[in-house]
Design a protein around this motif. Sequence first.
Motif, PDB file in Angstrom:
ATOM      1  N   ASP A 161     -46.779-105.136-117.777  1.00 27.14           N
ATOM      2  CA  ASP A 161     -45.857-105.740-118.738  1.00 27.14           C
ATOM      3  C   ASP A 161     -44.629-104.852-118.941  1.00 27.14           C
ATOM      4  O   ASP A 161     -43.491-105.325-118.905  1.00 27.14           O
ATOM      5  CB  ASP A 161     -46.603-105.947-120.065  1.00 27.14           C
ATOM      6  N   HIS A 206     -50.398-114.282-121.424  1.00 18.46           N
ATOM      7  CA  HIS A 206     -50.305-113.205-122.412  1.00 18.46           C
ATOM      8  C   HIS A 206     -49.135-113.381-123.390  1.00 18.46           C
ATOM      9  O   HIS A 206     -49.224-112.970-124.540  1.00 18.46           O
ATOM     10  CB  HIS A 206     -50.250-111.828-121.727  1.00 18.46           C
ATOM     11  N   ASP A 207     -48.061-113.994-122.941  1.00 15.07           N
ATOM     12  CA  ASP A 207     -46.913-114.168-123.840  1.00 15.07           C
ATOM     13  C   ASP A 207     -46.757-115.619-124.295  1.00 15.07           C
ATOM     14  O   ASP A 207     -45.680-116.019-124.757  1.00 15.07           O
ATOM     15  CB  ASP A 207     -45.620-113.709-123.130  1.00 15.07           C
ATOM     16  N   HIS A 245     -45.963-112.585-131.559  1.00 14.37           N
ATOM     17  CA  HIS A 245     -46.318-113.473-130.437  1.00 14.37           C
ATOM     18  C   HIS A 245     -47.724-113.190-129.948  1.00 14.37           C
ATOM     19  O   HIS A 245     -48.414-114.066-129.452  1.00 14.37           O
ATOM     20  CB  HIS A 245     -45.293-113.342-129.298  1.00 14.37           C
ATOM     21  N   HIS A 266     -52.379-106.784-124.903  1.00 10.98           N
ATOM     22  CA  HIS A 266     -51.448-106.296-123.885  1.00 10.98           C
ATOM     23  C   HIS A 266     -50.340-105.400-124.432  1.00 10.98           C
ATOM     24  O   HIS A 266     -49.646-104.747-123.677  1.00 10.98           O
ATOM     25  CB  HIS A 266     -50.865-107.457-123.055  1.00 10.98           C
ATOM     26  N   HIS A 267     -50.184-105.345-125.772  1.00  5.88           N
ATOM     27  CA  HIS A 267     -49.194-104.413-126.336  1.00  5.88           C
ATOM     28  C   HIS A 267     -49.859-103.243-127.051  1.00  5.88           C
ATOM     29  O   HIS A 267     -49.174-102.463-127.713  1.00  5.88           O
ATOM     30  CB  HIS A 267     -48.262-105.146-127.315  1.00  5.88           C
TER      31      HIS A 267
HETATM   32 FE   FE2 Z   1     -45.961-109.605-124.835  1.00  5.82          FE
END
Ligand code: FE2
Length: 656
Positions: free
Chosen positions: A599, A412-413, A542, A569-570
């Motif tokens: 997260d 995810h990151d 990102h 995810h954000h």
């Molecule tokens: Fe992230």
Amino acid sequence: MDEERIILVSEKVGNRIQVPGDLRIPLYLEKDLQECTRKLVQTRGEKNLYLVYFLPLDELPQISSFVNRFKPAEIACTSVVFSEGPLPPLESPLLEVISDLRSTNVSELEMQFLLNKSFAELEKRSKNALRKERHLTGHIDSYHDLQALIDIGKSLTLEKDTDTLLRQILHLSKKITGADAGSIFITEHNAQGNKLLRFRYSHTFSKDLSYEEFIIPFDDSSIAGYVAVSGKVLNIADVYAMDPGAPVSFNRSFDEIHNYRTKSMLVVPMLNHLDQVIGVIQLINCKEAGRNRTGNESFEVLLKDREDFELKVTPFDIRYESLLQAVAGQAAIALENNRMIRQIEHQFDEFVKSSVTAIESQDPATSGHSFRVAAMCVNMARLLNIQEKGPLAEIQFTGTQIKELEMAALLHDFGKVYINPDIFLKGKKLFPHDYAFLKLRLNFLYRTLQLQYAQVHQEQARETKLSALKEIMLLVDELNKPSVLDIDRNELIGQILDQSKALQAEDLEGNQIPLLVPEEIENFRIPRGTLNKEERLIIEGHVEHTYAFVSRIPWPTEYQQIPEIARKHHEMLNGSGYPEKLKGKDQLPVQARIMAIADIFDALAAADRPYKKALELKRCIDILRNEVTQGRLDGELVELFIREEAYLGKNSPGGA
Ligand SMILES: [Fe+2]
Ligand SMILES: [Fe+2]
């Protein structure tokens, strides 16, 4: 099968025949031949009936149609017909059951001849019928076998779970051959690289036995081992009657322990595309003995006692050798495919994990974050699968979907790799080099002012200005700290800038030396954390970098959602997230909602963020609940996360 010969004579023609004195065949003189035949059929048991009728022509059609209901191999009949008048037209099938037509009485000698001829005819007809039936049965069996082979091919190709695959292979092998029991051995390598055979799966139709996996040597000390080493097929009629000089011997311990009698055995190797033995299929006790059963039908015959083992067990037909080899070939391909798929999955898994580790090692600030988030997501998916009540009970994850979520969480990151790591490491409002430059500039100003006032001998003014500048240096240091202190940043900045006129000095090029430049002011104004708006946007980017990178991976169909899950995810339930400001459960799949919780929790609980220390668990939980109150996180999922301590994953903070 036994046969019984019977003569049936209609009362109407009883006086037309002379029965031989030494006749040994039962003879019934009856008024109603059909009723008599019915009774004979009912009491015939397993015997085939050969019936010869003596009757007037007009009784024949009824009898013929009654007898025709039975298979010719079970009841065969013919007749001597009496008729005096003009003959009606006679056609098949009636003609086929007339062996003679008489208009005069039958003498003893003629009767003898007619009986011999009729029964000989019936015997021939019955044997032909039996042969045809066996032929047909064989065809049907072969058809079933071929059908089963095609089905095996199809189902084995589709099956991805190796245990289910082994169960299927054995079940189908037993069904095709009519075997009572069977086992599958798989070739393995030990730590020294030596081959061995693992007894993986076994089933005995006539006994309810549990089995345990065990290992046998890859040599000819056992029947399966011999087949594995030699690559040959073994078809043994009776393992208790094997030639003492045979290359293998049978171990009777299983039979003795379980009161079983292993008799016939068919053992074939499973060869892969390189002709290497990857396993062995061992079938025991074919049950086609003494009856017209196909392997497919006799599969479910029970062997209860000694007599059953003696009477119902037969050697495996030679045709099953090639058939089972074909099954073993299909099975080997399926097992190899599964092994390769697992290997590729494992390699890919390791590749992803190594890449994530490599990326995270650049940034101690988030080291281990992706692994912990992935572990928490997997925990949540498993927890959801066992919820029985409430709205969460409807959410179910398959094994593949859990894997998909884990992969999305690991990656995810990933997009952070494209971002300047200094931004992630920014521990104060100014980057260290910018702060050093500011301090250097203020020091330069200090020295300049010191020098200026020393030249004009204004001691008091000098001291006032220099101490003001010292005060500014302290304020600047305070403003640079990331802590969320209760200070009015604008007021402090204002205090500094108010001194600008009083603390004027020029640099070597004649420019005024500023106390603060606009970039420094902007950064000192950051209310929370250390990132200014521009840096925050870069970091938020990102997500799109992750999406662009992860989308380029040619995922198999079942993992198609990974890029989208990772991208969200954000996103927050109330639309305050990024990058798309998605809103509501319709726009945010449960995977993304789970990942958002994991997260945030990890960002709070991890001790390695530059601008903050790890928070106490209670504080993390309070913050998560506050996020729910603000409509950002899914309340039901957050409560499950807290109640079931989903954060205590193997790799998560505070976990084992
Ligand atoms: Fe992230
Ligand atoms: Fe993250």
